[in-house]
Design an enzyme around this catalytic site. Sequence first.
Site, short mmCIF file in Angstrom:
data_model
loop_
_atom_site.label_atom_id
_atom_site.label_comp_id
_atom_site.label_asym_id
_atom_site.label_seq_id
_atom_site.Cartn_x
_atom_site.Cartn_y
_atom_site.Cartn_z
N ASN A 12 -12.94 4.63 15.76
CA ASN A 12 -13.74 5.78 16.18
C ASN A 12 -13.23 6.24 17.56
OD1 ASN A 12 -15.81 7.22 17.61
ND2 ASN A 12 -17.29 6.59 16.07
N ASP A 14 -14.37 8.78 19.45
CA ASP A 14 -15.33 9.59 20.22
C ASP A 14 -15.20 9.40 21.73
OD1 ASP A 14 -16.36 10.26 17.76
OD2 ASP A 14 -18.28 9.23 18.03
N ARG A 23 -14.05 15.12 32.95
CA ARG A 23 -13.35 15.98 33.90
C ARG A 23 -13.15 17.41 33.39
NH1 ARG A 23 -10.65 13.53 38.36
NH2 ARG A 23 -12.23 12.11 39.11
N HIS A 48 -17.11 11.71 15.43
CA HIS A 48 -18.48 12.24 15.25
C HIS A 48 -18.59 13.56 16.01
CE1 HIS A 48 -23.10 11.32 15.79
NE2 HIS A 48 -22.88 12.48 15.23
N ARG A 50 -20.86 15.85 17.26
CA ARG A 50 -22.31 15.96 17.47
C ARG A 50 -22.69 17.42 17.62
NH1 ARG A 50 -24.78 10.74 19.17
NH2 ARG A 50 -26.61 12.01 19.52
N GLU A 75 -18.00 11.93 10.90
CA GLU A 75 -19.41 11.57 11.13
C GLU A 75 -20.16 12.82 11.52
OE1 GLU A 75 -21.07 8.68 13.89
OE2 GLU A 75 -19.35 7.47 13.36
N THR A 105 -26.26 7.05 21.96
CA THR A 105 -25.37 6.91 20.82
C THR A 105 -26.27 6.91 19.59
OG1 THR A 105 -23.70 5.51 19.77
CG2 THR A 105 -25.37 4.38 21.08
N THR A 106 -25.68 6.74 18.41
CA THR A 106 -26.51 6.76 17.19
C THR A 106 -27.35 5.49 17.16
OG1 THR A 106 -24.63 7.88 16.19
CG2 THR A 106 -26.38 7.17 14.71
N GLU A 156 -22.74 2.70 5.05
CA GLU A 156 -22.25 2.01 6.24
C GLU A 156 -23.46 1.32 6.86
OE1 GLU A 156 -19.22 3.67 8.68
OE2 GLU A 156 -20.09 2.81 10.50
N HIS A 199 -21.01 -0.37 14.32
CA HIS A 199 -21.82 -0.11 15.52
C HIS A 199 -21.93 -1.36 16.37
CE1 HIS A 199 -24.07 3.03 17.65
NE2 HIS A 199 -24.48 1.99 18.33
N GLY A 200 -21.36 -1.26 17.57
CA GLY A 200 -21.48 -2.33 18.54
C GLY A 200 -20.56 -3.51 18.29
N GLY A 221 -15.59 1.68 17.57
CA GLY A 221 -15.18 2.64 18.59
C GLY A 221 -15.27 2.11 20.00
N1 PXP Z 1 -20.22 3.89 12.71
C1 PXP Z 1 -21.11 4.86 12.97
C2 PXP Z 1 -21.75 5.54 11.82
C3 PXP Z 1 -21.38 5.26 14.30
O1 PXP Z 1 -22.28 6.23 14.55
C4 PXP Z 1 -20.70 4.64 15.35
C5 PXP Z 1 -20.94 5.06 16.75
O2 PXP Z 1 -20.53 6.35 16.93
C6 PXP Z 1 -19.78 3.64 15.02
C7 PXP Z 1 -19.58 3.26 13.69
C8 PXP Z 1 -19.00 2.93 16.07
O3 PXP Z 1 -19.85 2.28 16.93
P1 PXP Z 1 -19.26 1.67 18.26
O4 PXP Z 1 -18.73 2.81 19.07
O5 PXP Z 1 -20.42 1.00 18.88
O6 PXP Z 1 -18.17 0.72 17.86
#
Ligand code: PXP
Length: 255
Positions: A12, A14, A23, A48, A50, A75, A105-106, A156, A199-200, A221
């Site tokens: 990811n 993002d 910046r 993602h 947003r 995303e 974040t999500t 997911e 996530h995380g 990410g």
């Molecule tokens: N998967 C989804 C659906 C997410 O929303 C995110 C965060 O944007 C991630 C994976 C990746 O999470 P992280 O950035 O905490 O690794």
Amino acid sequence: MTARAPIRLGLNVDHVATVRNARGGAHPDPVRAALLAAAAGVDGITAHLREDRRHIRDADIAGIKAQVALPLNFEMAATDEMVAIALATHPHACCLVPERREERTTEGGLDAAGQAADLMPKIKQLKAAGIKVSLFIAADPAQIAAAKALGADIVELHTGAWCEALAEGDKTGADGEFERLRLGARQAASLGLEVHAGHGLDFDTAAQIAHFPEIAELNIGHFMIGEAIFDGLDGVVLQMREAISRGQAMGERAA
Ligand code: PXP
């Protein structure tokens, strides 16, 4: 027993855009990061877009799609605007996520069960265009059943609560969340859904979740982009790949 296919790793990007936007210029470029990660061996790119465009912008999505020869996991919130962008971009997959403006974040999973009436036509449109649909949900039996009923291809599973409990040293909470994820992965696969997680995640938690035989893909990410400051993105991709293969092999041996 035949060996499973290696778990796919999606990066990811993002937070490359988060740094760029701090910046207001063009550097660092998330498309360049995606190209570098592709050369280092990731299997897909997640971004993602947003509604408030706080990190990824429309041009980043177009750039990744045009320049990176890997599946794009787009995303998005389940809104008409995002569905229109997805149909115009035609990513490999759309991962529908909940989005609240004030969150960092999500934070939670999509309420697939509660929002079924709103989600159904959007999922149908995406699928009719040949785009795979993934729902980012908690490992909750009702949400997994709803994802199946809605015709999603993929779930997911949200690993955030588990990773947070671990980070806080809450062993009981973490064990409970891990068990929920294990059962959720099993339920989803038994319904014919492809199972992703994210996530995380860091090296340790990615290795642990890779034990589950149902996991086909991990999307990561923040940790990888942060760790790239110290080890370079290509080095981090290699280390993450090793962690995941190690975890997958341990899971296979234990089965
Ligand atoms: N998967 C989804 C659906 C997410 O929303 C995110 C965060 O944007 C991630 C994976 C990746 O999470 P992280 O950035 O905490 O690794």
